[in-house]
Scaffold this motif. Structure first.
Motif, mmCIF file in Angstrom:
data_model
loop_
_atom_site.group_PDB
_atom_site.id
_atom_site.type_symbol
_atom_site.label_atom_id
_atom_site.label_comp_id
_atom_site.label_asym_id
_atom_site.label_seq_id
_atom_site.Cartn_x
_atom_site.Cartn_y
_atom_site.Cartn_z
ATOM 1 N N ALA A 1 0.655 -1.228 0.058
ATOM 2 C CA ALA A 1 -0.118 -0.049 -0.004
ATOM 3 C C ALA A 1 0.848 1.324 0.163
ATOM 4 O O ALA A 1 0.433 2.340 -0.407
ATOM 5 C CB ALA A 1 -0.948 0.007 1.301
ATOM 6 N N ALA A 2 2.096 1.036 0.542
ATOM 7 C CA ALA A 2 2.970 2.217 0.507
ATOM 8 C C ALA A 2 3.290 2.835 -0.981
ATOM 9 O O ALA A 2 4.164 3.796 -1.043
ATOM 10 C CB ALA A 2 4.176 2.115 1.311
ATOM 11 N N GLN A 3 3.412 1.830 -1.870
ATOM 12 C CA GLN A 3 3.695 2.101 -3.334
ATOM 13 C C GLN A 3 3.161 3.212 -3.792
ATOM 14 O O GLN A 3 1.955 3.089 -3.590
ATOM 15 C CB GLN A 3 3.850 0.889 -3.995
ATOM 16 N N ASP A 4 3.662 4.107 -4.467
ATOM 17 C CA ASP A 4 2.878 5.148 -5.265
ATOM 18 C C ASP A 4 1.803 4.752 -6.192
ATOM 19 O O ASP A 4 1.870 4.016 -6.975
ATOM 20 C CB ASP A 4 4.109 5.853 -6.195
ATOM 21 N N PRO A 5 0.801 5.205 -5.983
ATOM 22 C CA PRO A 5 -0.469 4.635 -6.715
ATOM 23 C C PRO A 5 -0.368 5.228 -8.322
ATOM 24 O O PRO A 5 -0.633 4.265 -9.158
ATOM 25 C CB PRO A 5 -1.750 5.474 -6.092
ATOM 26 N N ALA A 6 0.482 6.169 -8.631
ATOM 27 C CA ALA A 6 0.619 6.348 -9.926
ATOM 28 C C ALA A 6 1.562 5.423 -10.567
ATOM 29 O O ALA A 6 1.335 5.081 -11.761
ATOM 30 C CB ALA A 6 1.193 8.086 -10.150
ATOM 31 N N LEU A 7 2.611 4.946 -9.864
ATOM 32 C CA LEU A 7 3.531 3.943 -10.407
ATOM 33 C C LEU A 7 2.612 2.701 -10.346
ATOM 34 O O LEU A 7 2.844 1.857 -11.460
ATOM 35 C CB LEU A 7 4.651 3.607 -9.464
ATOM 36 N N THR A 8 1.690 2.269 -9.549
ATOM 37 C CA THR A 8 1.126 1.028 -9.729
ATOM 38 C C THR A 8 0.412 0.930 -10.751
ATOM 39 O O THR A 8 0.013 0.223 -11.659
ATOM 40 C CB THR A 8 0.392 1.142 -8.312
ATOM 41 N N ALA A 9 -0.471 2.249 -11.061
ATOM 42 C CA ALA A 9 -1.324 2.302 -12.140
ATOM 43 C C ALA A 9 -0.372 2.188 -13.720
ATOM 44 O O ALA A 9 -1.058 1.494 -14.568
ATOM 45 C CB ALA A 9 -2.001 3.787 -12.265
ATOM 46 N N ALA A 10 0.831 2.751 -13.583
ATOM 47 C CA ALA A 10 1.674 3.095 -14.710
ATOM 48 C C ALA A 10 2.009 1.488 -15.147
ATOM 49 O O ALA A 10 2.028 1.088 -16.013
ATOM 50 C CB ALA A 10 2.858 3.842 -14.574
ATOM 51 N N LEU A 11 2.386 0.686 -14.171
ATOM 52 C CA LEU A 11 2.868 -0.642 -14.173
ATOM 53 C C LEU A 11 1.560 -1.602 -14.872
ATOM 54 O O LEU A 11 2.104 -2.436 -15.661
ATOM 55 C CB LEU A 11 3.513 -1.276 -12.882
ATOM 56 N N ALA A 12 0.536 -1.321 -14.298
ATOM 57 C CA ALA A 12 -0.576 -1.941 -14.694
ATOM 58 C C ALA A 12 -0.734 -1.968 -16.142
ATOM 59 O O ALA A 12 -1.281 -2.739 -17.002
ATOM 60 C CB ALA A 12 -1.900 -1.700 -13.847
ATOM 61 N N GLU A 13 -0.698 -0.604 -16.487
ATOM 62 C CA GLU A 13 -1.099 -0.286 -17.874
ATOM 63 C C GLU A 13 0.126 -0.671 -18.871
ATOM 64 O O GLU A 13 -0.242 -1.361 -20.005
ATOM 65 C CB GLU A 13 -1.170 1.369 -17.992
ATOM 66 N N LEU A 14 1.373 -0.802 -18.486
ATOM 67 C CA LEU A 14 2.442 -1.167 -19.238
ATOM 68 C C LEU A 14 2.128 -2.781 -19.255
ATOM 69 O O LEU A 14 2.282 -3.229 -20.486
ATOM 70 C CB LEU A 14 4.060 -1.164 -18.362
ATOM 71 N N ARG A 15 1.820 -3.509 -18.331
ATOM 72 C CA ARG A 15 1.521 -4.932 -18.408
ATOM 73 C C ARG A 15 0.258 -5.201 -19.584
ATOM 74 O O ARG A 15 0.347 -6.201 -20.342
ATOM 75 C CB ARG A 15 1.193 -5.576 -17.145
#
Length: 117
Positions: free
Chosen positions: A33-47
């Motif tokens: 949960a401490a991970q940056d939400p924008a980074l989480t979204a960017a990684l999901a979009e990349l996948r």
């Protein structure tokens, strides 16, 4: 307090040379949960984009994408050089297929910018 035992740090368990479990690291991982939400979204979009691209590239390139995606993460367990190689492999494949790969290349650039890779 005699007999109380307090342990901090690593723990090694040896069982007569068999069934050894190795070192148990006495650290706690950073919560997801401490991970940056924008980074989480960017990684999901990349996948997601890589999955779409995979269907449009030769089998050898698809295999390299499959090998690279697991390391293309912000997980601290993945060494930074390995993560960087994975992201560059994905970007390289995206660049070689032209317009079809452009969204993937842009997604890799965004992720690299966020993780400082």
């Amino acid at each position: 307090m005699s007999g109380d035992s307090y342990h901090y740090g690593d723990n090694v368990t040896m069982n007569g040379g068999q069934g050894n479990i190795g070192i148990v690291k006495g650290r706690s991982a950073e919560p997801a949960a401490a991970q940056d939400p924008a980074l989480t979204a960017a990684l999901a979009e990349l996948r997601r984009l890589v999955a779409e691209l995979r269907a449009q590239v030769p089998e050898a390139s698809a295999a390299l994408l499959d090998e690279s995606v697991p390391a293309a993460t912000a997980d601290a367990a993945v060494p930074a050089p390995e993560r960087h190689r994975a992201l560059m492999a994905i970007a390289g494949i995206a660049a070689t297929v032209g317009t079809v790969g452009q969204p993937v290349a842009e997604a890799v650039r965004a992720v690299v910018g966020m993780i400082g890779g």
